[in-house]
Design a protein around this motif. Structure first.
Motif, PDB file in Angstrom:
ATOM      1  N   TYR A 128       0.833  -1.213   0.000  1.00 36.10           N
ATOM      2  CA  TYR A 128       0.000   0.000   0.000  1.00 36.10           C
ATOM      3  C   TYR A 128       0.864   1.258   0.000  1.00 36.10           C
ATOM      4  O   TYR A 128       0.562   2.232  -0.695  1.00 36.10           O
ATOM      5  CB  TYR A 128      -0.913  -0.032   1.228  1.00 36.10           C
ATOM      6  CG  TYR A 128      -1.819   1.169   1.366  1.00 36.10           C
ATOM      7  CD1 TYR A 128      -2.685   1.534   0.334  1.00 36.10           C
ATOM      8  CD2 TYR A 128      -1.820   1.930   2.529  1.00 36.10           C
ATOM      9  CE1 TYR A 128      -3.531   2.629   0.466  1.00 36.10           C
ATOM     10  CE2 TYR A 128      -2.653   3.022   2.662  1.00 36.10           C
ATOM     11  CZ  TYR A 128      -3.507   3.370   1.630  1.00 36.10           C
ATOM     12  OH  TYR A 128      -4.336   4.457   1.758  1.00 36.10           O
ATOM     13  N   ILE A 129       1.945   1.238   0.766  1.00 37.76           N
ATOM     14  CA  ILE A 129       2.866   2.375   0.782  1.00 37.76           C
ATOM     15  C   ILE A 129       3.404   2.633  -0.625  1.00 37.76           C
ATOM     16  O   ILE A 129       3.449   3.773  -1.093  1.00 37.76           O
ATOM     17  CB  ILE A 129       4.026   2.115   1.763  1.00 37.76           C
ATOM     18  CG1 ILE A 129       3.510   2.151   3.209  1.00 37.76           C
ATOM     19  CG2 ILE A 129       5.129   3.158   1.589  1.00 37.76           C
ATOM     20  CD1 ILE A 129       4.529   1.676   4.227  1.00 37.76           C
ATOM     21  N   GLU A 130       3.793   1.556  -1.319  1.00 38.33           N
ATOM     22  CA  GLU A 130       4.342   1.714  -2.670  1.00 38.33           C
ATOM     23  C   GLU A 130       3.276   2.186  -3.656  1.00 38.33           C
ATOM     24  O   GLU A 130       3.551   2.998  -4.542  1.00 38.33           O
ATOM     25  CB  GLU A 130       4.952   0.397  -3.150  1.00 38.33           C
ATOM     26  CG  GLU A 130       6.128  -0.090  -2.334  1.00 38.33           C
ATOM     27  CD  GLU A 130       7.305   0.859  -2.375  1.00 38.33           C
ATOM     28  OE1 GLU A 130       7.410   1.640  -3.342  1.00 38.33           O
ATOM     29  OE2 GLU A 130       8.131   0.841  -1.451  1.00 38.33           O
ATOM     30  N   LEU A 131       2.050   1.701  -3.503  1.00 35.94           N
ATOM     31  CA  LEU A 131       0.968   2.099  -4.407  1.00 35.94           C
ATOM     32  C   LEU A 131       0.567   3.552  -4.217  1.00 35.94           C
ATOM     33  O   LEU A 131      -0.010   4.160  -5.117  1.00 35.94           O
ATOM     34  CB  LEU A 131      -0.259   1.205  -4.181  1.00 35.94           C
ATOM     35  CG  LEU A 131      -0.203  -0.214  -4.738  1.00 35.94           C
ATOM     36  CD1 LEU A 131      -1.404  -1.021  -4.262  1.00 35.94           C
ATOM     37  CD2 LEU A 131      -0.132  -0.205  -6.268  1.00 35.94           C
ATOM     38  N   THR A 132       0.857   4.114  -3.051  1.00 29.11           N
ATOM     39  CA  THR A 132       0.427   5.481  -2.755  1.00 29.11           C
ATOM     40  C   THR A 132       1.588   6.457  -2.661  1.00 29.11           C
ATOM     41  O   THR A 132       1.474   7.490  -2.005  1.00 29.11           O
ATOM     42  CB  THR A 132      -0.393   5.517  -1.451  1.00 29.11           C
ATOM     43  OG1 THR A 132       0.362   4.901  -0.383  1.00 29.11           O
ATOM     44  CG2 THR A 132      -1.708   4.782  -1.605  1.00 29.11           C
ATOM     45  N   GLY A 133       2.712   6.125  -3.287  1.00 29.98           N
ATOM     46  CA  GLY A 133       3.780   7.111  -3.365  1.00 29.98           C
ATOM     47  C   GLY A 133       5.143   6.668  -2.935  1.00 29.98           C
ATOM     48  O   GLY A 133       6.120   7.372  -3.151  1.00 29.98           O
ATOM     49  N   GLY A 134       5.253   5.528  -2.280  1.00 26.13           N
ATOM     50  CA  GLY A 134       6.574   5.039  -1.904  1.00 26.13           C
ATOM     51  C   GLY A 134       6.931   5.309  -0.461  1.00 26.13           C
ATOM     52  O   GLY A 134       6.260   6.047   0.250  1.00 26.13           O
ATOM     53  N   ARG A 135       8.041   4.705  -0.041  1.00 24.87           N
ATOM     54  CA  ARG A 135       8.447   4.748   1.357  1.00 24.87           C
ATOM     55  C   ARG A 135       8.878   6.129   1.831  1.00 24.87           C
ATOM     56  O   ARG A 135       8.965   6.380   3.016  1.00 24.87           O
ATOM     57  CB  ARG A 135       9.593   3.755   1.602  1.00 24.87           C
ATOM     58  CG  ARG A 135       9.172   2.302   1.465  1.00 24.87           C
ATOM     59  CD  ARG A 135      10.323   1.362   1.747  1.00 24.87           C
ATOM     60  NE  ARG A 135       9.907  -0.020   1.731  1.00 24.87           N
ATOM     61  CZ  ARG A 135       9.859  -0.768   0.642  1.00 24.87           C
ATOM     62  NH1 ARG A 135      10.197  -0.242  -0.520  1.00 24.87           N
ATOM     63  NH2 ARG A 135       9.465  -2.020   0.684  1.00 24.87           N
ATOM     64  N   GLN A 136       9.192   7.046   0.894  1.00 23.17           N
ATOM     65  CA  GLN A 136       9.695   8.340   1.319  1.00 23.17           C
ATOM     66  C   GLN A 136       8.611   9.228   1.897  1.00 23.17           C
ATOM     67  O   GLN A 136       8.911  10.268   2.474  1.00 23.17           O
ATOM     68  CB  GLN A 136      10.349   9.076   0.145  1.00 23.17           C
ATOM     69  CG  GLN A 136       9.387   9.631  -0.894  1.00 23.17           C
ATOM     70  CD  GLN A 136       8.997   8.598  -1.925  1.00 23.17           C
ATOM     71  OE1 GLN A 136       9.229   7.403  -1.734  1.00 23.17           O
ATOM     72  NE2 GLN A 136       8.399   9.040  -3.017  1.00 23.17           N
ATOM     73  N   ILE A 137       7.321   8.860   1.768  1.00 23.61           N
ATOM     74  CA  ILE A 137       6.258   9.747   2.209  1.00 23.61           C
ATOM     75  C   ILE A 137       6.346  10.025   3.694  1.00 23.61           C
ATOM     76  O   ILE A 137       6.327  11.147   4.146  1.00 23.61           O
ATOM     77  CB  ILE A 137       4.870   9.150   1.866  1.00 23.61           C
ATOM     78  CG1 ILE A 137       4.626   9.279   0.364  1.00 23.61           C
ATOM     79  CG2 ILE A 137       3.766   9.845   2.627  1.00 23.61           C
ATOM     80  CD1 ILE A 137       3.303   8.756  -0.087  1.00 23.61           C
ATOM     81  N   GLY A 138       6.436   8.962   4.498  1.00 28.12           N
ATOM     82  CA  GLY A 138       6.376   9.161   5.938  1.00 28.12           C
ATOM     83  C   GLY A 138       7.683   9.596   6.543  1.00 28.12           C
ATOM     84  O   GLY A 138       7.741  10.513   7.339  1.00 28.12           O
ATOM     85  N   LEU A 139       8.757   8.906   6.210  1.00 24.84           N
ATOM     86  CA  LEU A 139      10.079   9.157   6.764  1.00 24.84           C
ATOM     87  C   LEU A 139      10.116   9.044   8.278  1.00 24.84           C
ATOM     88  O   LEU A 139      11.064   9.466   8.917  1.00 24.84           O
ATOM     89  CB  LEU A 139      10.586  10.557   6.341  1.00 24.84           C
ATOM     90  CG  LEU A 139      10.815  10.745   4.833  1.00 24.84           C
ATOM     91  CD1 LEU A 139      11.266  12.169   4.571  1.00 24.84           C
ATOM     92  CD2 LEU A 139      11.858   9.782   4.304  1.00 24.84           C
ATOM     93  N   GLY A 140       9.051   8.497   8.863  1.00 24.20           N
ATOM     94  CA  GLY A 140       9.050   8.274  10.298  1.00 24.20           C
ATOM     95  C   GLY A 140       8.941   9.525  11.132  1.00 24.20           C
ATOM     96  O   GLY A 140       9.151   9.497  12.334  1.00 24.20           O
ATOM     97  N   LEU A 141       8.572  10.669  10.547  1.00 28.37           N
ATOM     98  CA  LEU A 141       8.488  11.917  11.294  1.00 28.37           C
ATOM     99  C   LEU A 141       7.043  12.370  11.335  1.00 28.37           C
ATOM    100  O   LEU A 141       6.490  12.851  10.367  1.00 28.37           O
ATOM    101  CB  LEU A 141       9.361  12.995  10.635  1.00 28.37           C
ATOM    102  CG  LEU A 141      10.852  12.638  10.568  1.00 28.37           C
ATOM    103  CD1 LEU A 141      11.600  13.720   9.817  1.00 28.37           C
ATOM    104  CD2 LEU A 141      11.429  12.488  11.970  1.00 28.37           C
ATOM    105  N   THR A 142       6.407  12.219  12.489  1.00 22.89           N
ATOM    106  CA  THR A 142       5.004  12.553  12.643  1.00 22.89           C
ATOM    107  C   THR A 142       4.814  14.053  12.561  1.00 22.89           C
ATOM    108  O   THR A 142       5.565  14.827  13.120  1.00 22.89           O
ATOM    109  CB  THR A 142       4.484  12.046  14.004  1.00 22.89           C
ATOM    110  OG1 THR A 142       4.734  10.644  14.078  1.00 22.89           O
ATOM    111  CG2 THR A 142       3.002  12.321  14.163  1.00 22.89           C
TER     112      THR A 142
END
Length: 233
Positions: free
Chosen positions: A163-177
């Motif tokens: 789902y992460i890859e389908l919606t833009g890839g792992r760079q979206i969150g970067l673990g920073l809320t």
């Protein structure tokens, strides 16, 4: 935004035909990042397990015989999912079984407007390709080596990565809320680059350079621009 990625295992394909939910696995994500919280449960379906279904997920009558009924865990499940969007692969199947179980124990069903179907997303993003969970894991390099049989929690964990890859890839969150990807990028550049102010360098021609240029132009024979020069009085 909080989202729940989930998967189910069942006794068959049709809740209307008497098939029941026997396993559910839910993964919590906030801002497209897994939080580590999950909900997982097996259920006694109060009916026999068809051999075809057991061959898919490996859940036998003996294994499920001492598990709680869905009604025994429904409060815990509803508390976990809250009012968040629910993400599943071929989601209408999972929603159908979940809502059937909720209706059977007298609870309101989950509104279909909360449904996010990764199968629909995959077909839109990669038309003509294979869209099974296995195929999508292969496409996006998601390790599925532990997936010997279907399992609700494991499949939900795999689907979360897909789902992460389908919606833009792992760079979206970067673990920073609380920070958007653009804000994170700007913050990173601001920290990594030391900006040093320099005085502007002089770039105008000196009087000597102007005179040398004038002499050079005057020495040219029939320059291309001569016909366009305004006549001198």
């Amino acid at each position: 935004m909080r989202e729940i990625i989930f998967d189910t295992e069942t006794t068959g394909l049709s809740p209307a035909g008497g098939d029941r939910l026997v396993e559910i696995g839910c993964i919590e994500m906030i801002g497209r990042v897994e939080t580590g919280r999950h909900f997982h449960a097996y259920f006694n379906p109060d009916r026999s397990m068809p051999s075809e279904a057991e061959a898919v997920h490996g859940l036998s009558d003996i294994f499920l015989s001492d598990k709680p009924r869905f009604a025994d865990k429904v409060e815990e499940l509803l508390e976990f999912i809250g009012d968040s969007p629910l993400v599943a692969h071929n989601a209408s199947f999972d929603f159908g079984f979940l809502n059937n179980e909720l209706a059977m124990c007298g609870r309101p069903t989950v509104c279909m407007t909360r449904m996010v179907d990764t199968l629909v997303l995959a077909r839109s993003k990669h038309p003509g390709a294979k869209h099974s969970l296995d195929a999508l894991c292969t496409r996006f390099g998601v390790d599925r080596s532990q997936r010997v049989k279907h399992g609700a929690l494991l499949d939900a964990q795999l689907l979360a990565q897909v789902y992460i890859e389908l919606t833009g890839g792992r760079q979206i969150g970067l673990g920073l809320t609380g920070m958007t990807a653009a804000a994170v990028a700007l913050e990173t550049v601001s920290v990594a680059v030391e900006r040093v102010r320099r005085e502007p360098r002089p770039h105008h021609a000196t009087a000597e350079e102007i005179e040398r240029h004038r002499a050079f132009v005057a020495s040219m024979t029939n320059p291309l621009w001569e016909p366009f020069l305004a006549p001198t009085c």
